[in-house]
Design an enzyme around this catalytic site. Structure first.
Site, PDB file in Angstrom:
ATOM      1  N   GLU A  92       0.816  -1.205   0.000  1.00  0.00           N
ATOM      2  CA  GLU A  92       0.000   0.000   0.000  1.00  0.00           C
ATOM      3  C   GLU A  92       0.852   1.258   0.000  1.00  0.00           C
ATOM      4  O   GLU A  92       2.025   1.239   0.368  1.00  0.00           O
ATOM      5  CB  GLU A  92      -0.884   0.037   1.257  1.00  0.00           C
ATOM      6  CG  GLU A  92      -1.921  -1.048   1.334  1.00  0.00           C
ATOM      7  CD  GLU A  92      -2.731  -0.970   2.612  1.00  0.00           C
ATOM      8  OE1 GLU A  92      -3.738  -1.685   2.717  1.00  0.00           O
ATOM      9  OE2 GLU A  92      -2.367  -0.182   3.521  1.00  0.00           O
ATOM     10  N   CYS A 105       2.969   8.683   1.774  1.00  0.00           N
ATOM     11  CA  CYS A 105       3.264   7.714   2.836  1.00  0.00           C
ATOM     12  C   CYS A 105       3.548   6.389   2.142  1.00  0.00           C
ATOM     13  O   CYS A 105       2.671   5.833   1.459  1.00  0.00           O
ATOM     14  CB  CYS A 105       2.069   7.596   3.780  1.00  0.00           C
ATOM     15  SG  CYS A 105       2.330   6.410   5.120  1.00  0.00           S
ATOM     16  N   CYS A 112       4.520  -6.829   7.891  1.00  0.00           N
ATOM     17  CA  CYS A 112       5.373  -6.229   8.918  1.00  0.00           C
ATOM     18  C   CYS A 112       5.626  -7.232  10.030  1.00  0.00           C
ATOM     19  O   CYS A 112       4.682  -7.860  10.535  1.00  0.00           O
ATOM     20  CB  CYS A 112       4.712  -4.973   9.487  1.00  0.00           C
ATOM     21  SG  CYS A 112       5.754  -4.104  10.701  1.00  0.00           S
ATOM     22  N   CYS A 116       2.350  -4.931  15.800  1.00  0.00           N
ATOM     23  CA  CYS A 116       1.713  -4.070  16.798  1.00  0.00           C
ATOM     24  C   CYS A 116       0.216  -4.359  16.850  1.00  0.00           C
ATOM     25  O   CYS A 116      -0.428  -4.587  15.810  1.00  0.00           O
ATOM     26  CB  CYS A 116       1.963  -2.599  16.472  1.00  0.00           C
ATOM     27  SG  CYS A 116       3.715  -2.144  16.518  1.00  0.00           S
ATOM     28  N   CYS A 119      -2.433  -2.462  14.560  1.00  0.00           N
ATOM     29  CA  CYS A 119      -2.092  -2.262  13.155  1.00  0.00           C
ATOM     30  C   CYS A 119      -2.543  -3.449  12.306  1.00  0.00           C
ATOM     31  O   CYS A 119      -2.145  -4.593  12.556  1.00  0.00           O
ATOM     32  CB  CYS A 119      -0.584  -2.066  13.011  1.00  0.00           C
ATOM     33  SG  CYS A 119      -0.028  -1.858  11.309  1.00  0.00           S
ATOM     34  N   GLY A 159       5.301  -2.010   7.086  1.00  0.00           N
ATOM     35  CA  GLY A 159       6.652  -2.457   7.395  1.00  0.00           C
ATOM     36  C   GLY A 159       7.375  -1.609   8.421  1.00  0.00           C
ATOM     37  O   GLY A 159       6.966  -0.499   8.742  1.00  0.00           O
ATOM     38  N   GLU A 160       8.462  -2.158   8.940  1.00  0.00           N
ATOM     39  CA  GLU A 160       9.356  -1.470   9.870  1.00  0.00           C
ATOM     40  C   GLU A 160      10.615  -1.082   9.092  1.00  0.00           C
ATOM     41  O   GLU A 160      11.457  -1.933   8.785  1.00  0.00           O
ATOM     42  CB  GLU A 160       9.700  -2.390  11.048  1.00  0.00           C
ATOM     43  CG  GLU A 160      10.883  -1.949  11.899  1.00  0.00           C
ATOM     44  CD  GLU A 160      10.803  -0.496  12.371  1.00  0.00           C
ATOM     45  OE1 GLU A 160      11.740   0.274  12.063  1.00  0.00           O
ATOM     46  OE2 GLU A 160       9.813  -0.123  13.010  1.00  0.00           O
ATOM     47  N   SER A 191       9.785   6.572  10.037  1.00  0.00           N
ATOM     48  CA  SER A 191       9.087   6.220  11.270  1.00  0.00           C
ATOM     49  C   SER A 191       9.455   4.802  11.684  1.00  0.00           C
ATOM     50  O   SER A 191       9.422   3.879  10.863  1.00  0.00           O
ATOM     51  CB  SER A 191       7.574   6.339  11.071  1.00  0.00           C
ATOM     52  OG  SER A 191       6.878   5.924  12.227  1.00  0.00           O
ATOM     53  N   SER A 214       7.503   5.458  17.014  1.00  0.00           N
ATOM     54  CA  SER A 214       6.165   5.031  17.428  1.00  0.00           C
ATOM     55  C   SER A 214       6.248   4.485  18.847  1.00  0.00           C
ATOM     56  O   SER A 214       6.554   3.312  19.060  1.00  0.00           O
ATOM     57  CB  SER A 214       5.628   3.961  16.471  1.00  0.00           C
ATOM     58  OG  SER A 214       5.497   4.486  15.173  1.00  0.00           O
ATOM     59  N   LEU A 215       5.955   5.331  19.831  1.00  0.00           N
ATOM     60  CA  LEU A 215       6.125   4.959  21.234  1.00  0.00           C
ATOM     61  C   LEU A 215       4.859   4.319  21.797  1.00  0.00           C
ATOM     62  O   LEU A 215       4.879   3.194  22.284  1.00  0.00           O
ATOM     63  CB  LEU A 215       6.519   6.193  22.047  1.00  0.00           C
ATOM     64  CG  LEU A 215       7.102   5.928  23.431  1.00  0.00           C
ATOM     65  CD1 LEU A 215       8.386   5.131  23.340  1.00  0.00           C
ATOM     66  CD2 LEU A 215       7.354   7.255  24.154  1.00  0.00           C
ATOM     67  N   HIS A 216       3.764   5.071  21.830  1.00  0.00           N
ATOM     68  CA  HIS A 216       2.421   4.578  22.153  1.00  0.00           C
ATOM     69  C   HIS A 216       2.173   4.217  23.619  1.00  0.00           C
ATOM     70  O   HIS A 216       1.022   3.969  23.993  1.00  0.00           O
ATOM     71  CB  HIS A 216       2.034   3.384  21.279  1.00  0.00           C
ATOM     72  CG  HIS A 216       2.223   3.638  19.817  1.00  0.00           C
ATOM     73  ND1 HIS A 216       1.814   4.812  19.208  1.00  0.00           N
ATOM     74  CD2 HIS A 216       2.800   2.884  18.842  1.00  0.00           C
ATOM     75  CE1 HIS A 216       2.114   4.753  17.915  1.00  0.00           C
ATOM     76  NE2 HIS A 216       2.719   3.610  17.669  1.00  0.00           N
ATOM     77  N   ASN A 290      -7.712   4.357  15.205  1.00  0.00           N
ATOM     78  CA  ASN A 290      -8.751   3.850  14.309  1.00  0.00           C
ATOM     79  C   ASN A 290      -9.163   2.489  14.868  1.00  0.00           C
ATOM     80  O   ASN A 290      -8.310   1.592  14.961  1.00  0.00           O
ATOM     81  CB  ASN A 290      -8.214   3.665  12.889  1.00  0.00           C
ATOM     82  CG  ASN A 290      -8.172   4.960  12.120  1.00  0.00           C
ATOM     83  OD1 ASN A 290      -9.139   5.709  12.092  1.00  0.00           O
ATOM     84  ND2 ASN A 290      -7.039   5.232  11.494  1.00  0.00           N
ATOM     85  N   CYS A 336      -3.193   2.116   7.771  1.00  0.00           N
ATOM     86  CA  CYS A 336      -2.211   1.210   7.176  1.00  0.00           C
ATOM     87  C   CYS A 336      -2.674  -0.241   7.245  1.00  0.00           C
ATOM     88  O   CYS A 336      -3.029  -0.742   8.306  1.00  0.00           O
ATOM     89  CB  CYS A 336      -0.872   1.379   7.898  1.00  0.00           C
ATOM     90  SG  CYS A 336       0.450   0.452   7.115  1.00  0.00           S
TER      91      CYS A 336
END
Length: 349
Positions: A92, A105, A112, A116, A119, A159-160, A191, A214-216, A290, A336
């Site tokens: 994507e 993006c 990935c 997470c 995601c 992906g990372e 990111s 990306s801490l979260h 989301n 994503c």
């Protein structure tokens, strides 16, 4: 077997063309056709002789992904793409429209490995890394499809990026090259969920590129529950790496923080986040989730509006620069992995 010309840096192509007896300026001509004119067939590159076009066609291909699906928001023109690669895998990308710029993006992997909890991409599993050429092709394919000039790029799709480090760095350098897209390094952001040694390496290799982490969650206890890789790379290790990155680059670091109702949106979470980032040059993107399927006992629900504002007020009180991210593409599958997952589910049905 022909090689994908997009996988080569400018300097590598000069060497490859030299083997064919082609001068350096022929690389300039080919890159001008690809990056400026969006022409992806050697037969259409009319300032090359027929013999040169045939020689290049025998040795190289220009692999542009096939468009499988495209959704355009009626609200803000946000455009979501689903692409098919040469091997049949799908990835994507997204175009985001702002008053003064267009941002792409883009993805760095098929699927990935980070997995997470919030995601859709991670929930679909990991297949493989993208090559530098496959990453770059997303930018030029979107430009051609929507007839826009992309001014900013964020590696924040599938992906990372730091687990595909070499190809991501190479793709950045290709996009930055003055003979090609000529995109400023300062308009490129990477990111990551947080790979400490690669964060530091990125600071040394691409000091002008922007970093987003990306801490979260501000504690290992909570982050372990939604970011499995935190069991390998702790919050403390990631923050230490971010500080080292700042020493090298003098850049501000952006921290992405997805807000999940009654999980990480409490005043105590905001206080701990502020303490964690105290003294750093940082910027926090607050992102109301989301909604996705629940993971265990965690309900992946959007926080109440007052809880989002309360969280922001705590960060403001501690002079932590932050912003509640303005949502785009809310009327399409813009998050994503959603469009790809829907495509996969259709094929299984």
């Amino acid at each position: 077997m022909r090689k994908n010309l997009l996988d080569f840096s400018y300097e590598e192509l000069v060497e490859e063309f030299n083997k064919l007896g082609l001068e350096k300026f022929r690389v300039d001509q080919v890159w001008d056709w690809i990056y400026k004119k969006k022409v992806f067939s050697f037969s259409e590159m009319t300032n090359l002789s027929k013999e040169h076009r045939e020689a290049l066609s025998e040795r190289f291909s220009i692999n542009i992904p096939e468009l499988l699906d495209m959704q355009i928001s009626q609200i803000d023109k946000t455009t979501k793409f689903l692409w098919k690669l040469e091997d049949g895998n799908t990835i994507e990308s997204v175009l985001l429209f702002h008053p003064d710029r267009v941002t792409a993006c883009i993805s760095s992997q098929v699927g990935c490995p980070a997995k997470c909890a919030f995601c859709a991409t991670g929930q679909s599993g990991f297949v493989r890394n993208l090559t530098a050429g496959e990453i770059v092709s997303l930018v030029i394919a979107m430009e051609k499809e929507r007839r826009v000039n992309i001014g900013n790029v964020v590696y924040m799709g599938m992906g990372e990026p730091l687990l595909n480090y070499n190809e991501v760095v190479k793709s950045v350098r290709i996009l930055n090259h003055k003979k090609g897209k000529n995109m400023s390094m300062r308009r490129i952001s990477i990111s990551t969920v947080g790979i400490p040694e690669k964060i530091v390496q990125l600071g040394n290799d691409l000091p002008e590129v922007k970093l987003a982490i990306s801490l979260h969650a501000p504690t290992n206890f909570k982050r372990d529950m939604i970011v499995p890789m935190n069991k390998k790379y702790s919050v403390e290790e990631i923050i230490h790496a971010a500080k080292e990155y700042q020493k090298i680059t003098k850049n501000r670091v952006t921290f992405e923080y997805i807000l999940i109702r009654e999980f990480n949106d409490f005043v105590d979470d905001a206080e701990k986040l502020a303490e964690l980032l105290r003294g750093m040059g940082s910027y926090v993107n607050l992102i109301p989730i989301n909604p996705v399927p629940n993971i265990g006992e965690i309900k992946m629900e959007r926080p109440h509006h007052w809880a989002i504002e309360r969280f922001k007020e705590v960060l403001d009180k501690h002079n932590i620069e932050n912003e509640i991210r303005k949502e785009k593409g809310t009327d399409i599958d813009a998050a994503c992995g959603q469009l790809r997952r829907r495509h996969i589910d259709k094929k299984k049905a």
